[in-house]
Design an enzyme around this catalytic site. Structure first.
Site, mmCIF file in Angstrom:
data_model
loop_
_atom_site.group_PDB
_atom_site.id
_atom_site.type_symbol
_atom_site.label_atom_id
_atom_site.label_comp_id
_atom_site.label_asym_id
_atom_site.label_seq_id
_atom_site.Cartn_x
_atom_site.Cartn_y
_atom_site.Cartn_z
ATOM 1 N N ILE A 54 -29.134 -0.390 66.443
ATOM 2 C CA ILE A 54 -30.479 -0.964 66.369
ATOM 3 C C ILE A 54 -30.493 -2.456 66.735
ATOM 4 O O ILE A 54 -31.566 -3.026 66.953
ATOM 5 C CB ILE A 54 -31.155 -0.730 64.991
ATOM 6 C CG1 ILE A 54 -30.395 -1.440 63.864
ATOM 7 C CG2 ILE A 54 -31.308 0.750 64.709
ATOM 8 C CD1 ILE A 54 -31.228 -1.586 62.588
ATOM 9 N N LYS A 74 -22.236 -8.000 50.115
ATOM 10 C CA LYS A 74 -21.821 -7.755 48.729
ATOM 11 C C LYS A 74 -22.053 -9.018 47.892
ATOM 12 O O LYS A 74 -22.048 -10.129 48.433
ATOM 13 C CB LYS A 74 -20.332 -7.404 48.664
ATOM 14 C CG LYS A 74 -19.928 -6.211 49.509
ATOM 15 C CD LYS A 74 -20.327 -4.912 48.856
ATOM 16 C CE LYS A 74 -19.986 -3.729 49.749
ATOM 17 N NZ LYS A 74 -20.734 -2.528 49.442
ATOM 18 N N GLN A 131 -25.933 -15.379 55.668
ATOM 19 C CA GLN A 131 -26.381 -14.070 55.155
ATOM 20 C C GLN A 131 -27.860 -13.836 55.467
ATOM 21 O O GLN A 131 -28.266 -12.729 55.820
ATOM 22 C CB GLN A 131 -26.166 -13.995 53.636
ATOM 23 C CG GLN A 131 -24.702 -13.981 53.242
ATOM 24 C CD GLN A 131 -24.499 -13.677 51.760
ATOM 25 O OE1 GLN A 131 -25.324 -13.043 51.122
ATOM 26 N NE2 GLN A 131 -23.390 -14.126 51.210
ATOM 27 N N TYR A 139 -31.309 -9.957 51.215
ATOM 28 C CA TYR A 139 -31.585 -8.515 51.283
ATOM 29 C C TYR A 139 -32.991 -8.228 50.735
ATOM 30 O O TYR A 139 -33.771 -7.497 51.343
ATOM 31 C CB TYR A 139 -30.532 -7.757 50.474
ATOM 32 C CG TYR A 139 -30.744 -6.266 50.441
ATOM 33 C CD1 TYR A 139 -30.408 -5.471 51.527
ATOM 34 C CD2 TYR A 139 -31.287 -5.642 49.312
ATOM 35 C CE1 TYR A 139 -30.604 -4.096 51.503
ATOM 36 C CE2 TYR A 139 -31.482 -4.271 49.282
ATOM 37 C CZ TYR A 139 -31.132 -3.504 50.376
ATOM 38 O OH TYR A 139 -31.339 -2.149 50.352
ATOM 39 N N THR A 152 -23.472 5.045 47.430
ATOM 40 C CA THR A 152 -23.117 4.907 48.860
ATOM 41 C C THR A 152 -22.185 3.705 49.018
ATOM 42 O O THR A 152 -21.973 2.933 48.074
ATOM 43 C CB THR A 152 -24.366 4.647 49.735
ATOM 44 O OG1 THR A 152 -24.890 3.361 49.404
ATOM 45 C CG2 THR A 152 -25.434 5.710 49.558
#
Ligand SMILES: NC(=O)c1ccc[n+]([C@@H]2O[C@H](COP(=O)([O-])OP(=O)(O)OC[C@H]3O[C@@H](n4cnc5c(N)ncnc54)[C@H](OP(=O)(O)O)[C@@H]3O)[C@@H](O)[C@H]2O)c1
Length: 299
Positions: free
Chosen positions: A66, A98, A108, A195, A234
């Site tokens: 992507i 993480k 990040q 995130y 996951t």
């Protein structure tokens, strides 16, 4: 005409679970996509070997990174040539640093927004022209993409503004990356998690995309819903999530398979249990809280 579904980042994790679920519930062609050919082909074989597919011959692999516009364009060209359109698009591929990551917050922020938000925007620009009437688009958000993660203030009010355009939202996301470089992002109300910001962006983007496509008179009944899959076992969660990938795929499958002309969900946030939640309310129940409540019920 045979229907067609595409799932991004489907060689493992929740994307793998979504493809598996579609194989059990959807009669059309299903493209398991992955950026790495071998990982994708291995995942395809592993699902076929489960013997759960209604139509094993309908499960196919297509390479898709992507972050690579030419890769998205190649998928577009093949879908157009072979099927003439697209009926289900699940934007699942994403990354998360993480907690222990040593990269700077600035780095990040840039890398996370690039994959989770901007690549998704580009992919939608390229693939949305293929969406047929009654198509379903599922954007994987997160509980981290719930607005309760933001401080009250002007920025939150802007995100709640129903007239906010995609261009304005993308500018807000770019501003976040720039503020993160200066260490000033929390001053305007963002959470201290790239995130989370990327998923707040994906959630708002989904509402904007839904509203825009709803105005397309030539292609009625296209629905875009953001979903929170729950806290899932996951690689992304270092296998700390309590839900299996099949349980994590549930909300995405609900959104991907919304029946034709259904009243809802339409441009709404779907929680891991399949229920519609308010983006701007108190944070809905977590997986662990729901498990604890169920365990406490009298038998
Ligand atoms: N797990 C959870 O508890 C949880 C909770 C909330 C939301 N989510 C969301 O659910 C989705 C799936 O998460 P997951 O836990 O299944 O993550 P995962 O196990 O880390 O899998 C992520 C998938 O995305 C792929 N991917 C990453 N970058 C890509 C790119 N540039 N092009 C194509 N594919 C790419 C990965 O491919 P490679 O194998 O090649 O790296 C992998 O297949 C994500 O959107 C995530 O943010 C997960």
């Amino acid at each position: 005409m045979e229907k067609v579904a595409v799932v991004t980042g489907a060689n493992k994790g929740i994307g793998y679970g979504i493809v598996k679920g579609l194989c059990q519930k959807f009669d059309g062609i299903i493209y398991l996509t992955a950026r790495d050919e071998k990982r994708g082909q291995d995942a395809l074989k592993s699902i076929k070997d489960l013997n759960v597919c209604k139509h094993p011959e309908n499960l196919r692999f297509h390479k898709l990174d992507i972050l690579d516009q030419s890769s998205i364009q190649a998928l577009h060209n093949d879908l157009k040539a072979q099927h003439g359109g697209l009926d289900i698009l699940v934007n699942n591929a994403a990354i998360a640093f993480k907690n222990s990551a040593t990269e700077s917050f600035s780095h990040q922020a840039e890398v996370t927004l690039q994959t989770n938000y901007f690549a998704l925007v580009t992919l939608c620009h390229i693939l949305f022209p293929l969406l047929r009437p009654h198509a379903r688009v599922v954007n994987l958000s997160s509980s981290a993409g719930h607005l309760s993660n933001m401080a009250e203030g002007e920025l939150k009010r802007k995100l709640l503004d129903e007239s906010l355009t995609e261009e304005q939202l993308s500018k807000i996301m770019t501003d976040f990356v720039n503020l993160a470089k200066e260490g000033k992002h929390t001053e305007v109300g963002w959470p201290n998690s790239a995130y989370s910001v990327s998923k707040i962006g994906v959630t708002k983007l989904s509402f904007i995309q839904h509203a825009t496509l709803s105005k397309d008179a030539n292609r009625p009944d296209i629905i875009v819903n953001p979903v929170h899959p729950g806290y899932v076992d996951t690689d992304m969660t270092s296998h700390k999530g309590p839900l299996t990938i099949d349980e994590g795929a549930h909300s995405s499958l609900v959104a991907a398979l919304v029946p034709q002309d259904a009243k809802e969900p339409r441009g709404q946030f779907i929680w891991f249990d399949g229920n519609i939640v308010s983006w701007d309310g108190p944070k809905p129940i977590s997986v662990n809280a729901m498990r604890a409540a169920l365990a406490a019920q009298p038998k």
